[in-house]
Design a protein around this motif. Structure first.
Motif, PDB file in Angstrom:
ATOM      1  N   CYS A   1       0.849  -1.193   0.000  1.00  0.00           N
ATOM      2  CA  CYS A   1       0.000   0.000   0.000  1.00  0.00           C
ATOM      3  C   CYS A   1       0.885   1.243   0.000  1.00  0.00           C
ATOM      4  CB  CYS A   1      -0.887   0.057   1.244  1.00  0.00           C
ATOM      5  SG  CYS A   1      -1.715  -1.475   1.656  1.00  0.00           S
ATOM      6  N   ALA A   2       2.043   1.118   0.661  1.00  0.00           N
ATOM      7  CA  ALA A   2       2.913   2.273   0.857  1.00  0.00           C
ATOM      8  C   ALA A   2       3.440   2.823  -0.468  1.00  0.00           C
ATOM      9  CB  ALA A   2       4.074   1.900   1.773  1.00  0.00           C
ATOM     10  N   THR A   3       3.684   1.940  -1.432  1.00  0.00           N
ATOM     11  CA  THR A   3       4.279   2.414  -2.696  1.00  0.00           C
ATOM     12  C   THR A   3       3.393   3.471  -3.342  1.00  0.00           C
ATOM     13  OG1 THR A   3       3.185   0.633  -3.828  1.00  0.00           O
ATOM     14  CG2 THR A   3       5.494   0.268  -3.243  1.00  0.00           C
ATOM     15  N   CYS A   4       2.112   3.371  -3.119  1.00  0.00           N
ATOM     16  CA  CYS A   4       1.197   4.287  -3.778  1.00  0.00           C
ATOM     17  C   CYS A   4       0.685   5.375  -2.832  1.00  0.00           C
ATOM     18  CB  CYS A   4       0.036   3.488  -4.348  1.00  0.00           C
ATOM     19  SG  CYS A   4      -1.003   4.413  -5.467  1.00  0.00           S
ATOM     20  N   HIS A   5       0.523   5.025  -1.539  1.00  0.00           N
ATOM     21  CA  HIS A   5      -0.147   5.955  -0.626  1.00  0.00           C
ATOM     22  C   HIS A   5       0.801   6.808   0.200  1.00  0.00           C
ATOM     23  CE1 HIS A   5      -4.418   5.074  -1.073  1.00  0.00           C
ATOM     24  NE2 HIS A   5      -4.141   3.791  -1.138  1.00  0.00           N
TER      25      HIS A   5
END
Ligand code: CUA
Length: 319
Positions: A230-234
């Protein structure tokens, strides 16, 4: 030991319990008063106006008794308003947890209760809590509708699949208290029982730190957030130079503008939906690119993700 002796009312182990009982006793007294009054008058008139009694006045009265008509409208009206005001204020206090309550995550399933404490400690069918501190339960079901009921606290709420419900209490007595499932949920519904163990705060701290070391829900949520990528995008600075997804800082508890033009409060149900059905409510200014995580995370993991996302907000205005 849970106190199982015969009693008219369940034990009172919260201030709320005493208040609920006071209302209940008031309702019982009012009903008893009017039942006795009406039944008594029926008997009295039946005897007084029996056939053959020549000593009573049987002439028709004319006109109406204004005073009596007003009193039978005004008095019951006032009594109903008192009951309404009293129970509404009790209801609001029962379902609005005070700030700073200890947050416990609850997952109900056929046929057990799973609890997770803020430090990550897990329990099944037994919930340890400290005396004199507010405890808030955030509850969801993995399958059918259950209902969590602690009679000694006079709190009960349905536990639904797909939507969070909340309960809170502040126990004022140490001891063990029954915990029931109060909604028929299949064969072993009657065995979906447990207990709440209320301890002195110091004992509770010792109990908490004595358990197996677990990841706290917030830490587990952060780990999942990274594992699921999720972190890569958010998260700014983790992936693309320009964010293709809304950043999650200060989202929880704030209003979010959607592509449809309407606004939605980012509470737990909205965030849960956005993880499972990302295209249901797309944030204005973003493309519906996010894949669904339905089936990839279970209810406990979803709760951990939500606890983590909540921890990214400084002053949530929503509860
Ligand atoms: Cu769960 Cu009845």
């Amino acid at each position: 030991m849970v106190n199982d002796g015969f009693r008219l009312f369940p034990e009172q182990a919260t201030a709320h319990a005493a208040q609920v009982d006071a209302l209940y006793i008031f309702l019982t007294l009012i009903s008893t008063f009017f039942t006795v009054l009406i039944a008594g008058l029926i008997v009295y008139f039946a005897i007084k106006y029996r056939r053959g009694n020549r000593k009573v006045d049987r002439t028709l009265s004319h006109g109406h008794g204004m005073a009596m008509e007003i009193s039978w409208i005004v008095i019951p009206g006032l009594i109903c308003l008192i009951i309404f005001g009293w129970s509404a204020s009790l209801y609001f206090s029962a379902f609005r947890a005070p700030a700073g309550a200890i947050s416990v995550q609850v997952v109900g399933k056929q046929w057990m209760w799973k609890f997770q404490h803020p430090n990550g400690g897990r329990e099944i069918n037994t919930l340890h809590v400290p005396m004199g501190q507010a405890v808030e339960l955030t509850m969801i079901s993995e399958d059918v509708i259950h209902s969590l009921f602690v009679p000694a606290f006079r709190v009960k709420h349905d536990v639904l699949p797909g939507s969070y419900s909340r309960l809170w209490f502040n126990a004022n007595k140490t001891g063990e208290f029954h915990l029931f499932c109060a909604e028929y949920c299949g064969t072993d519904h009657s065995r979906m029982i447990g207990k709440v163990v209320v301890m002195q705060p110091a004992e509770y701290e010792a109990w908490l730190s004595g358990g197996k070391v677990n990841e706290s829900p917030a830490v587990a949520g952060k780990r999942l957030f990274e594992e699921l990528r999720c972190a890569t995008c958010h998260t700014p600075g983790q992936g693309q130079p320009v964010l293709t997804c809304p950043p999650l800082t200060n989202v929880y508890g704030h209003e979010v503008q959607l592509t449809t033009g309407s606004k939605v409060m980012a509470d737990e149900d909205y965030l849960r939906e956005s993880i499972l059905r990302p295209r249901a409510k797309v944030v204005a200014g973003f493309q519906p690119l996010m894949p669904t995580y339905e089936g990839q995370v279970d209810e406990e993991q979803l709760m951990q993700l939500l606890v983590y996302i909540k921890s990214l907000s400084t002053h949530p205005s929503a509860q």
